[in-house]
Design a protein around this motif. Structure first.
Motif, PDB file in Angstrom:
ATOM      1  N   GLN A  40       0.822  -1.207   0.000  1.00  0.00           N
ATOM      2  CA  GLN A  40       0.000   0.000   0.000  1.00  0.00           C
ATOM      3  C   GLN A  40       0.860   1.262   0.000  1.00  0.00           C
ATOM      4  OE1 GLN A  40      -2.139  -1.217   3.507  1.00  0.00           O
ATOM      5  NE2 GLN A  40      -4.070  -1.351   2.353  1.00  0.00           N
ATOM      6  N   LEU A  41       1.980   1.222   0.730  1.00  0.00           N
ATOM      7  CA  LEU A  41       2.882   2.375   0.729  1.00  0.00           C
ATOM      8  C   LEU A  41       3.484   2.599  -0.659  1.00  0.00           C
ATOM      9  CD1 LEU A  41       4.688   1.905   4.166  1.00  0.00           C
ATOM     10  CD2 LEU A  41       2.989   3.646   3.549  1.00  0.00           C
ATOM     11  N   GLN A  42       3.791   1.521  -1.356  1.00  0.00           N
ATOM     12  CA  GLN A  42       4.319   1.642  -2.725  1.00  0.00           C
ATOM     13  C   GLN A  42       3.252   2.232  -3.654  1.00  0.00           C
ATOM     14  OE1 GLN A  42       7.464   1.053  -3.683  1.00  0.00           O
ATOM     15  NE2 GLN A  42       6.944   1.772  -5.721  1.00  0.00           N
ATOM     16  N   ILE A  43       2.016   1.789  -3.495  1.00  0.00           N
ATOM     17  CA  ILE A  43       0.918   2.333  -4.304  1.00  0.00           C
ATOM     18  C   ILE A  43       0.760   3.820  -4.018  1.00  0.00           C
ATOM     19  CG2 ILE A  43      -1.590   2.303  -4.612  1.00  0.00           C
ATOM     20  CD1 ILE A  43      -1.452  -0.750  -4.092  1.00  0.00           C
ATOM     21  N   ARG A  44       0.791   4.206  -2.754  1.00  0.00           N
ATOM     22  CA  ARG A  44       0.665   5.618  -2.383  1.00  0.00           C
ATOM     23  C   ARG A  44       1.810   6.445  -2.978  1.00  0.00           C
ATOM     24  NH1 ARG A  44      -2.837   7.057   1.783  1.00  0.00           N
ATOM     25  NH2 ARG A  44      -1.422   8.656   2.557  1.00  0.00           N
ATOM     26  N   LYS A  45       3.008   5.891  -2.936  1.00  0.00           N
ATOM     27  CA  LYS A  45       4.166   6.582  -3.520  1.00  0.00           C
ATOM     28  C   LYS A  45       3.945   6.826  -5.008  1.00  0.00           C
ATOM     29  CE  LYS A  45       8.360   5.047  -4.961  1.00  0.00           C
ATOM     30  NZ  LYS A  45       9.472   4.149  -4.944  1.00  0.00           N
ATOM     31  N   ASN A  46       3.457   5.821  -5.707  1.00  0.00           N
ATOM     32  CA  ASN A  46       3.193   5.962  -7.143  1.00  0.00           C
ATOM     33  C   ASN A  46       2.091   6.983  -7.414  1.00  0.00           C
ATOM     34  OD1 ASN A  46       5.174   4.136  -7.894  1.00  0.00           O
ATOM     35  ND2 ASN A  46       3.771   2.400  -7.867  1.00  0.00           N
ATOM     36  N   ILE A  47       1.085   7.015  -6.559  1.00  0.00           N
ATOM     37  CA  ILE A  47       0.003   7.984  -6.734  1.00  0.00           C
ATOM     38  C   ILE A  47       0.539   9.404  -6.559  1.00  0.00           C
ATOM     39  CG2 ILE A  47      -2.164   8.838  -5.749  1.00  0.00           C
ATOM     40  CD1 ILE A  47      -2.822   5.863  -5.092  1.00  0.00           C
ATOM     41  N   PHE A  48       1.365   9.616  -5.553  1.00  0.00           N
ATOM     42  CA  PHE A  48       1.949  10.947  -5.367  1.00  0.00           C
ATOM     43  C   PHE A  48       2.842  11.323  -6.550  1.00  0.00           C
ATOM     44  CE2 PHE A  48       1.062  10.432  -0.701  1.00  0.00           C
ATOM     45  CZ  PHE A  48       0.228  11.533  -0.608  1.00  0.00           C
ATOM     46  N   LYS A  49       3.521  10.344  -7.114  1.00  0.00           N
ATOM     47  CA  LYS A  49       4.352  10.603  -8.295  1.00  0.00           C
ATOM     48  C   LYS A  49       3.461  11.015  -9.463  1.00  0.00           C
ATOM     49  CE  LYS A  49       6.189   7.073 -10.225  1.00  0.00           C
ATOM     50  NZ  LYS A  49       6.984   5.876 -10.493  1.00  0.00           N
ATOM     51  N   HIS A  50       2.337  10.322  -9.652  1.00  0.00           N
ATOM     52  CA  HIS A  50       1.396  10.696 -10.719  1.00  0.00           C
ATOM     53  C   HIS A  50       0.860  12.106 -10.482  1.00  0.00           C
ATOM     54  CE1 HIS A  50       0.455   6.127 -11.095  1.00  0.00           C
ATOM     55  NE2 HIS A  50       1.600   6.439 -11.674  1.00  0.00           N
ATOM     56  N   GLY A  51       0.535  12.413  -9.233  1.00  0.00           N
ATOM     57  CA  GLY A  51       0.057  13.750  -8.888  1.00  0.00           C
ATOM     58  C   GLY A  51       1.089  14.815  -9.198  1.00  0.00           C
ATOM     59  N   PHE A  52       2.351  14.506  -8.963  1.00  0.00           N
ATOM     60  CA  PHE A  52       3.428  15.442  -9.267  1.00  0.00           C
ATOM     61  C   PHE A  52       3.472  15.736 -10.765  1.00  0.00           C
ATOM     62  CE2 PHE A  52       7.940  16.089 -10.412  1.00  0.00           C
ATOM     63  CZ  PHE A  52       8.178  17.270  -9.723  1.00  0.00           C
ATOM     64  N   PHE A  53       3.336  14.698 -11.572  1.00  0.00           N
ATOM     65  CA  PHE A  53       3.368  14.900 -13.032  1.00  0.00           C
ATOM     66  C   PHE A  53       2.125  15.634 -13.528  1.00  0.00           C
ATOM     67  CE2 PHE A  53       6.405  11.236 -12.888  1.00  0.00           C
ATOM     68  CZ  PHE A  53       7.514  11.979 -13.235  1.00  0.00           C
ATOM     69  N   VAL A  54       0.990  15.362 -12.906  1.00  0.00           N
ATOM     70  CA  VAL A  54      -0.228  16.106 -13.252  1.00  0.00           C
ATOM     71  C   VAL A  54      -0.040  17.579 -12.907  1.00  0.00           C
ATOM     72  CG1 VAL A  54      -2.666  16.435 -12.637  1.00  0.00           C
ATOM     73  CG2 VAL A  54      -1.796  14.138 -13.080  1.00  0.00           C
TER      74      VAL A  54
END
Length: 153
Positions: A10-24
């Motif tokens: 779940q922490l890895q998924i959250r990290k990826n989501i924040f990365k996607h948010g950064f690119f957005v």
């Protein structure tokens, strides 16, 4: 009450989501800068920034809901989703009143305060609706899994 934090997956998924948010965020800011540079001012500066921020929050929140990593296990979802939904509904009241009094969505080829408020409201409603849908879906899936587990034993 024992606190059960997110597991490593779940922490890895959250990290990826924040990365996607950064690119957005980068994309939205670049698009806004480009539009402003060519003379397209779609809203005043305050609303541009807040709308971009709200859009990023909406995108990230929806991805958190989609992967079921928005809330830790011991944080109740219903009150949080109720607050988000309630705020969105309250936000919807003010533009309706202003539009009934003659306010416009656009003026001078850019969003008015009321127009921006409608967009804020829509983004919060999307976030809340998607959260509620995912909550109901996860409850249904848990019940199905419990029935399968019970029938297997």
């Amino acid at each position: 009450m024992k606190k059960e934090p997110f597991d490593e997956r779940q922490l890895q998924i959250r990290k990826n989501i924040f990365k996607h948010g950064f690119f957005v965020a980068i994309g939205a800011l670049l698009l806004n800068a480009f539009l402003n540079d060519i003379g397209i001012v779609w809203a005043n500066a305050l609303h541009q920034n807040i709308l971009i921020l709200t859009m990023i929050i909406t995108v990230v929140s929806m991805e958190f809901h989609a992967h079921n990593v928005y809330f830790e296990r011991d944080i109740p979802r219903v009150p949080m989703l109720s607050v988000i939904s309630g705020c969105a509904l309250i936000l919807a009241v003010f533009p309706c009143i202003h539009f009934a009094q003659g306010a416009t969505f656009f003026a001078n080829r850019s969003l008015t305060d009321e127009g921006a408020m409608v967009i804020y409201c829509v983004m919060f409603l999307i976030n809340a609706s998607y959260g509620i849908i995912q909550f109901l879906r996860s409850n249904r899936d848990e019940k199905i899994n419990e029935e399968v587990f019970t029938n297997d034993n």
